[in-house]
Design a protein around this motif. Sequence first.
Motif, PDB file in Angstrom:
ATOM      1  N   SER A  36      32.626  50.531  25.458  1.00  0.00           N
ATOM      2  CA  SER A  36      31.656  49.506  25.823  1.00  0.00           C
ATOM      3  C   SER A  36      32.248  48.417  26.710  1.00  0.00           C
ATOM      4  O   SER A  36      31.553  47.891  27.571  1.00  0.00           O
ATOM      5  N   LEU A  37      33.521  48.071  26.546  1.00  0.00           N
ATOM      6  CA  LEU A  37      34.136  47.088  27.435  1.00  0.00           C
ATOM      7  C   LEU A  37      34.224  47.661  28.839  1.00  0.00           C
ATOM      8  O   LEU A  37      33.796  47.032  29.813  1.00  0.00           O
ATOM      9  N   GLU A  38      34.740  48.847  28.938  1.00  0.00           N
ATOM     10  CA  GLU A  38      34.862  49.508  30.237  1.00  0.00           C
ATOM     11  C   GLU A  38      33.493  49.726  30.877  1.00  0.00           C
ATOM     12  O   GLU A  38      33.313  49.521  32.077  1.00  0.00           O
ATOM     13  N   GLY A  39      32.511  50.104  30.068  1.00  0.00           N
ATOM     14  CA  GLY A  39      31.166  50.344  30.586  1.00  0.00           C
ATOM     15  C   GLY A  39      30.531  49.089  31.151  1.00  0.00           C
ATOM     16  O   GLY A  39      29.954  49.110  32.247  1.00  0.00           O
ATOM     17  N   LEU A  40      30.643  47.976  30.423  1.00  0.00           N
ATOM     18  CA  LEU A  40      30.066  46.729  30.905  1.00  0.00           C
ATOM     19  C   LEU A  40      30.766  46.256  32.167  1.00  0.00           C
ATOM     20  O   LEU A  40      30.112  45.859  33.140  1.00  0.00           O
ATOM     21  N   LEU A  41      32.085  46.317  32.186  1.00  0.00           N
ATOM     22  CA  LEU A  41      32.830  45.870  33.364  1.00  0.00           C
ATOM     23  C   LEU A  41      32.511  46.746  34.574  1.00  0.00           C
ATOM     24  O   LEU A  41      32.421  46.240  35.695  1.00  0.00           O
ATOM     25  N   VAL A 103      35.682  34.550  29.103  1.00  0.00           N
ATOM     26  CA  VAL A 103      36.608  34.226  28.014  1.00  0.00           C
ATOM     27  C   VAL A 103      36.854  35.460  27.150  1.00  0.00           C
ATOM     28  O   VAL A 103      37.996  35.784  26.808  1.00  0.00           O
ATOM     29  N   VAL A 104      35.772  36.154  26.801  1.00  0.00           N
ATOM     30  CA  VAL A 104      35.894  37.344  25.953  1.00  0.00           C
ATOM     31  C   VAL A 104      36.685  38.437  26.661  1.00  0.00           C
ATOM     32  O   VAL A 104      37.596  39.023  26.079  1.00  0.00           O
ATOM     33  N   VAL A 105      36.349  38.703  27.918  1.00  0.00           N
ATOM     34  CA  VAL A 105      37.061  39.750  28.653  1.00  0.00           C
ATOM     35  C   VAL A 105      38.537  39.391  28.775  1.00  0.00           C
ATOM     36  O   VAL A 105      39.413  40.241  28.579  1.00  0.00           O
ATOM     37  N   ASP A 106      38.828  38.140  29.059  1.00  0.00           N
ATOM     38  CA  ASP A 106      40.212  37.689  29.168  1.00  0.00           C
ATOM     39  C   ASP A 106      40.966  37.932  27.868  1.00  0.00           C
ATOM     40  O   ASP A 106      42.095  38.422  27.866  1.00  0.00           O
ATOM     41  N   LYS A 107      40.335  37.619  26.740  1.00  0.00           N
ATOM     42  CA  LYS A 107      40.983  37.802  25.436  1.00  0.00           C
ATOM     43  C   LYS A 107      41.141  39.279  25.074  1.00  0.00           C
ATOM     44  O   LYS A 107      42.081  39.642  24.379  1.00  0.00           O
ATOM     45  N   LEU A 108      40.224  40.115  25.537  1.00  0.00           N
ATOM     46  CA  LEU A 108      40.290  41.543  25.215  1.00  0.00           C
ATOM     47  C   LEU A 108      41.223  42.318  26.137  1.00  0.00           C
ATOM     48  O   LEU A 108      41.493  43.495  25.900  1.00  0.00           O
ATOM     49  N   THR A 109      41.710  41.671  27.201  1.00  0.00           N
ATOM     50  CA  THR A 109      42.581  42.333  28.170  1.00  0.00           C
ATOM     51  C   THR A 109      43.865  41.528  28.390  1.00  0.00           C
ATOM     52  O   THR A 109      44.190  41.174  29.527  1.00  0.00           O
ATOM     53  N   PRO A 110      44.612  41.227  27.323  1.00  0.00           N
ATOM     54  CA  PRO A 110      45.774  40.342  27.466  1.00  0.00           C
ATOM     55  C   PRO A 110      46.900  40.911  28.331  1.00  0.00           C
ATOM     56  O   PRO A 110      47.708  40.156  28.857  1.00  0.00           O
ATOM     57  N   VAL A 114      42.235  47.076  31.179  1.00  0.00           N
ATOM     58  CA  VAL A 114      41.225  47.363  30.171  1.00  0.00           C
ATOM     59  C   VAL A 114      41.783  48.379  29.186  1.00  0.00           C
ATOM     60  O   VAL A 114      42.114  49.499  29.566  1.00  0.00           O
ATOM     61  N   PRO A 115      41.912  47.976  27.919  1.00  0.00           N
ATOM     62  CA  PRO A 115      42.443  48.902  26.921  1.00  0.00           C
ATOM     63  C   PRO A 115      41.395  49.936  26.526  1.00  0.00           C
ATOM     64  O   PRO A 115      40.191  49.697  26.633  1.00  0.00           O
ATOM     65  N   GLN A 116      41.868  51.073  26.075  1.00  0.00           N
ATOM     66  CA  GLN A 116      40.980  52.127  25.602  1.00  0.00           C
ATOM     67  C   GLN A 116      40.695  51.897  24.120  1.00  0.00           C
ATOM     68  O   GLN A 116      41.493  51.311  23.409  1.00  0.00           O
ATOM     69  N   GLY A 117      39.558  52.344  23.682  1.00  0.00           N
ATOM     70  CA  GLY A 117      39.232  52.256  22.269  1.00  0.00           C
ATOM     71  C   GLY A 117      37.877  51.633  22.038  1.00  0.00           C
ATOM     72  O   GLY A 117      37.242  51.098  22.946  1.00  0.00           O
ATOM     73  N   ALA A 118      37.445  51.700  20.797  1.00  0.00           N
ATOM     74  CA  ALA A 118      36.152  51.149  20.401  1.00  0.00           C
ATOM     75  C   ALA A 118      36.205  49.626  20.458  1.00  0.00           C
ATOM     76  O   ALA A 118      37.239  49.011  20.184  1.00  0.00           O
ATOM     77  N   LEU A 119      35.100  49.014  20.803  1.00  0.00           N
ATOM     78  CA  LEU A 119      35.024  47.568  20.932  1.00  0.00           C
ATOM     79  C   LEU A 119      35.470  46.877  19.651  1.00  0.00           C
ATOM     80  O   LEU A 119      36.227  45.901  19.693  1.00  0.00           O
ATOM     81  N   GLU A 120      35.020  47.354  18.506  1.00  0.00           N
ATOM     82  CA  GLU A 120      35.382  46.742  17.232  1.00  0.00           C
ATOM     83  C   GLU A 120      36.888  46.736  17.035  1.00  0.00           C
ATOM     84  O   GLU A 120      37.467  45.765  16.555  1.00  0.00           O
TER      85      GLU A 120
END
Length: 127
Positions: A36-41, A103-110, A114-120
């Motif tokens: 979902s992160l990759e899909g939205l981006l 902010v969220v994308v920045d925190k999820l991609t330190p 873009v990391p692989q895996g489920a959003l949760e």
Amino acid sequence: MAGNDLGSLLGRGSSSGSGMMLGALFNSAGSEAGNSLEGLLSQLTDGGLAAKVDSWVGTGENEKVSGAQIAQALPPGLLASAARTGGLGEVDAADQIAETLPVVVDKLTPQGQVPQGALETLIAQQL
């Protein structure tokens, strides 16, 4: 649920309307892409926000985005669905997404990618 965790990631608690709305946005956008992160981006990049998305993912400063730019970049219906989830009109939802998504994308991609895996899982790793 991802929305509650996104609210915590934003530092706004589990009842965050922003978190719930972003959770709905991620889930809807990622349903076709698997991640979902990759899909939205990918959808935002396709919608003309490639430079902004790259800045959020990268390790430098995040470029700002406006609600109007978010609304224009998202596929039809996606913003409306997220707005309904957040209990907002589309304009207010787009403005709130524009404020919180970088902010969220920045925190999820330190690590600047873009990391692989489920959003949760990705969110849990950052909490």
